[in-house]
Design an enzyme around this catalytic site. Structure first.
Site, PDB file in Angstrom:
ATOM      1  N   ASN A  78     116.655  93.444  68.313  1.00  0.00           N
ATOM      2  CA  ASN A  78     118.447  93.103  69.169  1.00  0.00           C
ATOM      3  C   ASN A  78     119.471  93.445  67.819  1.00  0.00           C
ATOM      4  O   ASN A  78     119.459  92.473  67.276  1.00  0.00           O
ATOM      5  CB  ASN A  78     118.395  91.765  70.247  1.00  0.00           C
ATOM      6  CG  ASN A  78     119.572  91.901  70.911  1.00  0.00           C
ATOM      7  OD1 ASN A  78     120.799  92.886  70.481  1.00  0.00           O
ATOM      8  ND2 ASN A  78     120.321  91.418  71.313  1.00  0.00           N
TER       9      ASN A  78
ATOM     10  N   GLU B  77     114.355  83.176  75.372  1.00  0.00           N
ATOM     11  CA  GLU B  77     114.980  82.459  74.135  1.00  0.00           C
ATOM     12  C   GLU B  77     116.040  81.382  74.506  1.00  0.00           C
ATOM     13  O   GLU B  77     116.588  81.379  74.989  1.00  0.00           O
ATOM     14  CB  GLU B  77     116.180  83.598  73.699  1.00  0.00           C
ATOM     15  CG  GLU B  77     115.499  85.567  73.521  1.00  0.00           C
ATOM     16  CD  GLU B  77     116.397  86.037  72.420  1.00  0.00           C
ATOM     17  OE1 GLU B  77     116.252  86.446  71.997  1.00  0.00           O
ATOM     18  OE2 GLU B  77     117.297  86.524  73.618  1.00  0.00           O
TER      19      GLU B  77
ATOM     20  N   SER C 165     115.708  82.901  66.215  1.00  0.00           N
ATOM     21  CA  SER C 165     114.856  82.549  64.573  1.00  0.00           C
ATOM     22  C   SER C 165     114.249  83.283  64.223  1.00  0.00           C
ATOM     23  O   SER C 165     113.355  83.317  63.068  1.00  0.00           O
ATOM     24  CB  SER C 165     115.545  81.107  64.229  1.00  0.00           C
ATOM     25  OG  SER C 165     117.136  80.932  64.247  1.00  0.00           O
TER      26      SER C 165
END
Ligand code: 13P
Length: 250
Positions: free
Chosen positions: A9, A166, A212
């Protein structure tokens, strides 16, 4: 068996020229993978990315889609427009859109339905805030977000959807959910899908972790049985780092 899927992304990064450079650098580095690889680029980069991706198995993705077929929605893009431009995947309901652009579970559902109707594969994002995890709401929240997003789809359609779990507190912070935390919450999402659409469907849906994720932590996350891939922000902007994530099994 579910084929792993690693998607970059890019968020609001990379001009069309930079997009071409990044894709050209990435192509040789990921050519031997059996993992599905997607780059979700800014809308303005789509034509350049499409051109640069020629001759490669990397798939093209967008970062949002409007739910109407056409009409007076200044600044928006329809699913048909993306499809015709060569897009195959589209991120829907990213936490940054929920946080900064008024995205709700209901609009996520509308976008998901429009994407599926046009033959695009949605990557539907769900995930909790730090306070919600601390208060013990994570499981209920991701269940609710997932089931609302999928409402109105047939079981056959649900099978093809990609979900990205996420945790908002892990996005761009350098903090990652532990391998076990990510696996457990993704397991909760899969159970919710199984309860609504059946085990056969739930066993086919690919569910990614995002937050991350990078070369140094991808192996541990991908070793977890529920985790089918990653949605990668920062680490997708450098060809060698993204390739490390894609080649997690090499
Ligand atoms: P980072 O990988 O930069 O934490 O971003 C994750 C993300 O939001 C992917 O959609």
């Amino acid at each position: 068996m579910r084929t792993p899927i690693i998607a970059g992304n890019w968020k609001m990064n990379m001009t069309p020229k930079e997009a071409t450079g990044l894709i050209e650098a990435l192509k040789p580095l990921v050519k031997d993978t059996n993992t599905t690889v997607v780059v979700c680029v800014p809308a303005i980069d789509i034509p350049a990315a499409k051109q640069a991706l020629r001759g490669s198995r990397i798939k093209l993705g967008a970062q949002n889609v409007h739910f109407a077929e056409s009409g007076a929605y200044t600044g928006e893009l329809s699913a048909a427009m993306l499809k015709e431009a060569g897009v195959e995947y589209v991120i829907i309901g990213h936490s940054e859109r929920r946080q900064y652009f008024g995205e709700t579970d209901e609009t996520v559902n509308k976008r998901t339905r429009a994407a599926v109707a046009a033959g695009l594969t949605p990557i539907v994002c769900v995930g909790e805030l730090k306070e919600q995890r601390e208060a013990g709401y994570t499981d209920a929240l991701v269940t609710y977000q997932t089931l609302i997003a999928l409402t109105g789809l047939t079981p056959t359609e649900v099978r093809k959807v990609v979900i990205a779990y996420e945790p908002v507190w892990a996005i761009g912070t350098g903090l990652t959910a532990t391998d076990e935390q990510a696996n457990e919450t993704i397991g909760v999402i899969r159970k919710a899908i199984a309860a609504r659409y059946g085990k056969g469907v739930a066993n086919r849906v690919r569910i990614q972790y995002g937050g991350s994720m990078k070369g140094s932590n991808v192996k541990g996350l991908m070793a977890q049985p529920e985790i089918d891939g990653g949605l990668i922000g920062g680490a997708s902007l450098k060809a060698d780092e993204f390739a490390k994530v894609v080649n997690f099994d090499k």
